[in-house]
Design a protein around this motif. Structure first.
Motif, PDB file in Angstrom:
ATOM      1  N   PRO A   1       0.550  -3.954  -9.085  1.00 47.21           N
ATOM      2  CA  PRO A   1       0.110  -3.602  -7.732  1.00 47.21           C
ATOM      3  C   PRO A   1       0.513  -4.611  -6.658  1.00 47.21           C
ATOM      4  O   PRO A   1       0.842  -4.215  -5.545  1.00 47.21           O
ATOM      5  CB  PRO A   1      -1.405  -3.512  -7.872  1.00 47.21           C
TER       6      PRO A   1
ATOM      7  N   SER B   1       1.728   2.131  -0.893  1.00 44.89           N
ATOM      8  CA  SER B   1       1.269   2.452  -2.253  1.00 44.89           C
ATOM      9  C   SER B   1      -0.028   1.723  -2.582  1.00 44.89           C
ATOM     10  O   SER B   1      -0.952   2.304  -3.149  1.00 44.89           O
ATOM     11  CB  SER B   1       2.343   2.093  -3.275  1.00 44.89           C
ATOM     12  N   ARG B   2      -0.111   0.447  -2.214  1.00 44.12           N
ATOM     13  CA  ARG B   2      -1.363  -0.296  -2.431  1.00 44.12           C
ATOM     14  C   ARG B   2      -2.497   0.320  -1.632  1.00 44.12           C
ATOM     15  O   ARG B   2      -3.624   0.442  -2.108  1.00 44.12           O
ATOM     16  CB  ARG B   2      -1.180  -1.769  -2.063  1.00 44.12           C
TER      17      ARG B   2
ATOM     18  N   LEU C   1      -3.792   3.440  -3.321  1.00 45.67           N
ATOM     19  CA  LEU C   1      -4.670   3.098  -4.440  1.00 45.67           C
ATOM     20  C   LEU C   1      -6.050   2.672  -3.936  1.00 45.67           C
ATOM     21  O   LEU C   1      -7.075   3.022  -4.532  1.00 45.67           O
ATOM     22  CB  LEU C   1      -4.047   1.990  -5.296  1.00 45.67           C
TER      23      LEU C   1
ATOM     24  N   ASP D   1      -6.387   7.316 -16.319  1.00 49.84           N
ATOM     25  CA  ASP D   1      -4.995   7.132 -15.930  1.00 49.84           C
ATOM     26  C   ASP D   1      -4.172   7.515 -17.150  1.00 49.84           C
ATOM     27  O   ASP D   1      -3.947   6.708 -18.046  1.00 49.84           O
ATOM     28  CB  ASP D   1      -4.748   5.681 -15.510  1.00 49.84           C
TER      29      ASP D   1
ATOM     30  N   VAL E   1      -0.863  -0.526 -13.136  1.00 49.95           N
ATOM     31  CA  VAL E   1      -1.493   0.118 -11.984  1.00 49.95           C
ATOM     32  C   VAL E   1      -2.950   0.442 -12.285  1.00 49.95           C
ATOM     33  O   VAL E   1      -3.795   0.382 -11.399  1.00 49.95           O
ATOM     34  CB  VAL E   1      -0.701   1.373 -11.558  1.00 49.95           C
TER      35      VAL E   1
ATOM     36  N   HIS F   1      -5.495  -2.101 -11.056  1.00 48.04           N
ATOM     37  CA  HIS F   1      -5.776  -2.253  -9.621  1.00 48.04           C
ATOM     38  C   HIS F   1      -7.048  -1.503  -9.210  1.00 48.04           C
ATOM     39  O   HIS F   1      -7.945  -2.112  -8.620  1.00 48.04           O
ATOM     40  CB  HIS F   1      -4.567  -1.825  -8.792  1.00 48.04           C
ATOM     41  N   PRO F   2      -7.189  -0.194  -9.486  1.00 48.27           N
ATOM     42  CA  PRO F   2      -8.454   0.478  -9.150  1.00 48.27           C
ATOM     43  C   PRO F   2      -9.645  -0.141  -9.886  1.00 48.27           C
ATOM     44  O   PRO F   2     -10.744  -0.219  -9.337  1.00 48.27           O
ATOM     45  CB  PRO F   2      -8.230   1.932  -9.581  1.00 48.27           C
TER      46      PRO F   2
END
Length: 78
Positions: free
Chosen positions: A28, A35-36, A39, A56, A64, A67-68
């Protein structure tokens, strides 16, 4: 219980491309700001949602996925 042959074949196939996939998928912090941001918006939308956790699917090295999770989303990668 024995594993069906097709699952072993899938595992072998993934193992063949895993290192290349890991090298190609950006983390990320390497993503562009849009894109960040997407998210982050996704994380904001699902954090309070009762339909958690988030899956996911096909996450590969889960770069990725992390990141969440860092933004408070209950997430599982497969």
């Amino acid at each position: 219980m024995t594993e069906p042959g097709y699952l072993a074949a899938i595992g072998e196939s993934y193992d063949t491309v895993a290192a290349d996939c890991t090298a190609r998928v950006k983390s990320p912090d390497e993503l562009d700001p849009l894109s960040r941001g997407m998210l982050a918006v996704f994380a904001e939308l699902v954090r309070g949602d009762a339909r958690r956790p988030v899956a996911d699917l096909g996450c590969g090295p889960a770069k990725v996925t992390a990141h969440p999770a860092a933004l408070g989303v209950e997430v599982a990668g497969r």
